[in-house]
Scaffold this motif. Structure first.
Motif, mmCIF file in Angstrom:
data_model
loop_
_atom_site.group_PDB
_atom_site.id
_atom_site.type_symbol
_atom_site.label_atom_id
_atom_site.label_comp_id
_atom_site.label_asym_id
_atom_site.label_seq_id
_atom_site.Cartn_x
_atom_site.Cartn_y
_atom_site.Cartn_z
ATOM 1 N N ASP A 152 -18.794 49.432 -8.013
ATOM 2 C CA ASP A 152 -19.261 49.178 -7.046
ATOM 3 C C ASP A 152 -19.103 47.262 -7.356
ATOM 4 O O ASP A 152 -18.649 46.218 -6.065
ATOM 5 C CB ASP A 152 -20.664 49.349 -6.629
ATOM 6 N N ALA A 153 -19.835 46.692 -8.365
ATOM 7 C CA ALA A 153 -19.238 45.114 -8.087
ATOM 8 C C ALA A 153 -17.826 44.739 -8.907
ATOM 9 O O ALA A 153 -17.900 43.826 -7.965
ATOM 10 C CB ALA A 153 -20.531 45.025 -9.462
ATOM 11 N N ARG A 154 -17.396 45.838 -9.158
ATOM 12 C CA ARG A 154 -16.387 45.281 -9.379
ATOM 13 C C ARG A 154 -14.941 45.064 -8.535
ATOM 14 O O ARG A 154 -14.642 44.798 -8.010
ATOM 15 C CB ARG A 154 -15.384 46.416 -10.714
ATOM 16 N N ARG A 155 -15.391 46.739 -7.609
ATOM 17 C CA ARG A 155 -14.035 46.701 -6.160
ATOM 18 C C ARG A 155 -15.120 45.497 -5.260
ATOM 19 O O ARG A 155 -13.604 44.811 -4.556
ATOM 20 C CB ARG A 155 -15.445 47.502 -5.685
ATOM 21 N N GLU A 160 -13.640 40.478 -2.544
ATOM 22 C CA GLU A 160 -13.534 38.732 -2.752
ATOM 23 C C GLU A 160 -12.438 37.908 -2.242
ATOM 24 O O GLU A 160 -12.407 37.140 -2.140
ATOM 25 C CB GLU A 160 -15.270 38.528 -3.294
ATOM 26 N N ALA A 161 -11.807 38.356 -4.107
ATOM 27 C CA ALA A 161 -10.961 37.750 -4.347
ATOM 28 C C ALA A 161 -9.402 37.307 -3.760
ATOM 29 O O ALA A 161 -8.814 36.519 -3.448
ATOM 30 C CB ALA A 161 -10.360 38.014 -5.825
ATOM 31 N N ALA A 162 -9.156 39.198 -3.194
ATOM 32 C CA ALA A 162 -8.158 39.169 -2.438
ATOM 33 C C ALA A 162 -8.327 38.573 -0.738
ATOM 34 O O ALA A 162 -7.530 38.092 -0.889
ATOM 35 C CB ALA A 162 -8.811 40.579 -1.797
ATOM 36 N N ARG A 163 -9.481 37.898 -0.062
ATOM 37 C CA ARG A 163 -9.792 37.652 0.628
ATOM 38 C C ARG A 163 -9.800 35.989 -0.021
ATOM 39 O O ARG A 163 -8.796 35.603 1.246
ATOM 40 C CB ARG A 163 -11.409 37.703 1.558
ATOM 41 N N ARG A 168 -5.357 40.803 3.200
ATOM 42 C CA ARG A 168 -5.722 41.872 3.878
ATOM 43 C C ARG A 168 -6.372 42.826 3.232
ATOM 44 O O ARG A 168 -5.849 43.074 2.385
ATOM 45 C CB ARG A 168 -5.259 42.508 5.281
ATOM 46 N N VAL A 169 -7.858 42.686 3.254
ATOM 47 C CA VAL A 169 -8.701 43.701 2.496
ATOM 48 C C VAL A 169 -8.805 45.387 3.632
ATOM 49 O O VAL A 169 -8.814 45.523 4.326
ATOM 50 C CB VAL A 169 -10.299 43.216 2.036
ATOM 51 N N PRO A 170 -7.992 46.729 2.623
ATOM 52 C CA PRO A 170 -7.987 47.681 3.785
ATOM 53 C C PRO A 170 -9.237 48.025 3.303
ATOM 54 O O PRO A 170 -10.642 48.024 3.084
ATOM 55 C CB PRO A 170 -6.966 48.731 2.756
ATOM 56 N N ARG A 389 -4.595 36.223 -17.589
ATOM 57 C CA ARG A 389 -5.475 36.938 -16.418
ATOM 58 C C ARG A 389 -5.415 35.680 -15.385
ATOM 59 O O ARG A 389 -5.395 34.580 -15.142
ATOM 60 C CB ARG A 389 -6.926 36.567 -17.285
ATOM 61 N N SER A 390 -6.274 36.553 -13.926
ATOM 62 C CA SER A 390 -6.191 35.944 -13.144
ATOM 63 C C SER A 390 -8.002 35.960 -12.491
ATOM 64 O O SER A 390 -8.210 36.436 -13.461
ATOM 65 C CB SER A 390 -5.825 36.895 -11.884
#
Length: 403
Positions: A152-155, A160-163, A168-170, A389-390
């Motif tokens: 859950d924390a990884r997701r 958050e990184a995508a935002r 756009r987060v699905p 690494r991003s």
């Protein structure tokens, strides 16, 4: 008066603004879920004798007992073999999901249902470790134990990184489907009168189901910012309160165990440890037990040391160095019990309960070492390692292990 008010306001803010002890709660989650999962897998060939409808503790006997003590167990909703196999499989899957931190809030509820269903089905199976697990399964429901070291924390970190990158987060589809399916199952059990032994468990399950629905709805609607903040504060208060109860429970276990030992004549003369070492049931390694019990001095030191450590531990919580020393001693003692007396699951449960007092700095270093060890294993396995690494990868590694 101003100083007192300032202190109180700081305390209230600390309790409501954040869920404290994220690493400690994660260790408790992983430890108890892993302990129960290992037990279920080890006893899989013997599950019929332990909890099955045709076991020694028969279905009718269990039904009569739960009618008197009002204990919850879903296994008594039916005496069919298929129902038993489904409940056992659900307990295994819920333990694995909680261990990995997948849909942690839902997994903790299903984990509690699995633990209570199996343990209350056959109350004469188990030891002191099962009693601890029984209590902690209930407390874990109120904690936010998936903040770190979880899927859950990884997701959440990836979203958050995508935002942050403007992507756009699905929308989450698994959560609503899971919520709807479990709601239908809960509604069916309620309407058919399955919860006939008490109101506590169904009230808790319905409250959690409604709370999860409100949480999802508040997160979807931008206009619901204030309700979202309120729900977050309530969740933080429940988490911090449950974590305090877990700590108090661990202290109470050791304090009562130590004071009861003082009243026993065998503990007073220092011979109490000798006798379990020579019981066939607690002697998986007879030669090792004989070696340990060959010295009366060692037996006396172990007996007196056990009593002193258990009684002293609650009084050392305000002194970090003394507390850490006693933690090492108690964990070492339980590790020895696991090997010498053949009680691995009792020892794992108690070590997990002790782990709630471990320092955050130590737990973070332990997480870093685990991540590095995993990286080395991946490289040795010849897997392809990505390029640079991003920031997303770095954030994910800080909050949880790679799935």
């Amino acid at each position: 008066m101003n100083r007192l008010s300032l202190t109180l306001s700081r305390g209230v803010a600390r309790v409501t603004e954040a869920a404290l002890g994220p690493y400690q709660s994660a260790v408790v989650r992983i430890g108890f879920a892993g302990t129960w999962l290992l037990f279920l897998l080890r006893e899989f060939p013997h599950r019929q004798e332990l909890y099955g409808p045709s076991g020694p503790w028969g279905w009718n006997l269990a039904k009569q007992l739960t009618a008197d003590n009002h204990a919850f167990t879903a296994l008594l909703w039916s005496d069919g073999q298929l129902w038993f196999e489904c409940c056992y499989a659900l307990a295994v899957l819920a333990s694995a999901a909680l261990l990995l931190g997948w849909r942690t809030r839902t997994a903790s509820l299903l984990f509690m249902v699995g633990v209570l269903s199996l343990q209350n089905r056959s109350v004469f199976v188990g030891d002191g470790g099962d009693n601890v697990l029984h209590l902690m399964a209930f407390y874990l429901v109120f904690t936010r134990c998936g903040q770190v070291w979880s899927l859950d924390a990884r997701r959440a970190a990836r979203d958050e990184a995508a935002r942050a990158r403007g992507e756009r987060v699905p929308a989450d589809r698994v959560g609503p489907v899971l919520w709807a399916v479990l709601g239908a199952a809960l509604g069916t059990a309620t309407l058919t009168g399955r919860f006939d032994n008490g109101w506590l468990i169904p009230a808790l399950l319905w409250t959690a189901w409604a709370g999860l629905g409100l949480w999802w709805a508040a997160g979807r609607r931008a206009a619901w910012e204030q309700p979202r903040i309120l729900l977050d504060v309530v969740a933080n208060v429940l988490h911090n309160g449950a974590l305090a109860v877990i700590m108090a429970e661990a202290c109470l276990i050791y304090a009562t165990a130590g004071w009861y030992k003082i009243q026993g004549s065998r503990w007073q003369d220092g011979t109490a440890v000798y006798y379990p070492l020579h019981l066939d049931y607690f002697s998986p390694w007879p030669a090792l037990a004989d070696l340990m019990s060959s010295s009366g001095t060692i037996m006396m030191i172990v007996a007196y040391g056990t009593v002193m450590v258990q009684i002293a531990f609650p009084f050392t919580l305000l002194n970090r160095r003394a507390k850490n020393i006693l933690l090492v001693l108690m964990m070492t003692e339980h590790a020895v019990i696991a090997v010498v007396l053949g009680l691995p699951f009792f020892s794992l449960a108690m070590i997990t309960a002790d782990a709630v007092f471990l320092p955050t700095s130590f737990l973070r270093r332990l997480g870093d070492l685990t991540a590095r060890a995993r990286g080395r294993l991946v490289r040795r396995a010849g897997r392809t390692v990505p390029g640079p690494r991003s920031s997303e990868d770095s954030a994910a590694d800080r909050v949880g292990f790679t799935a």
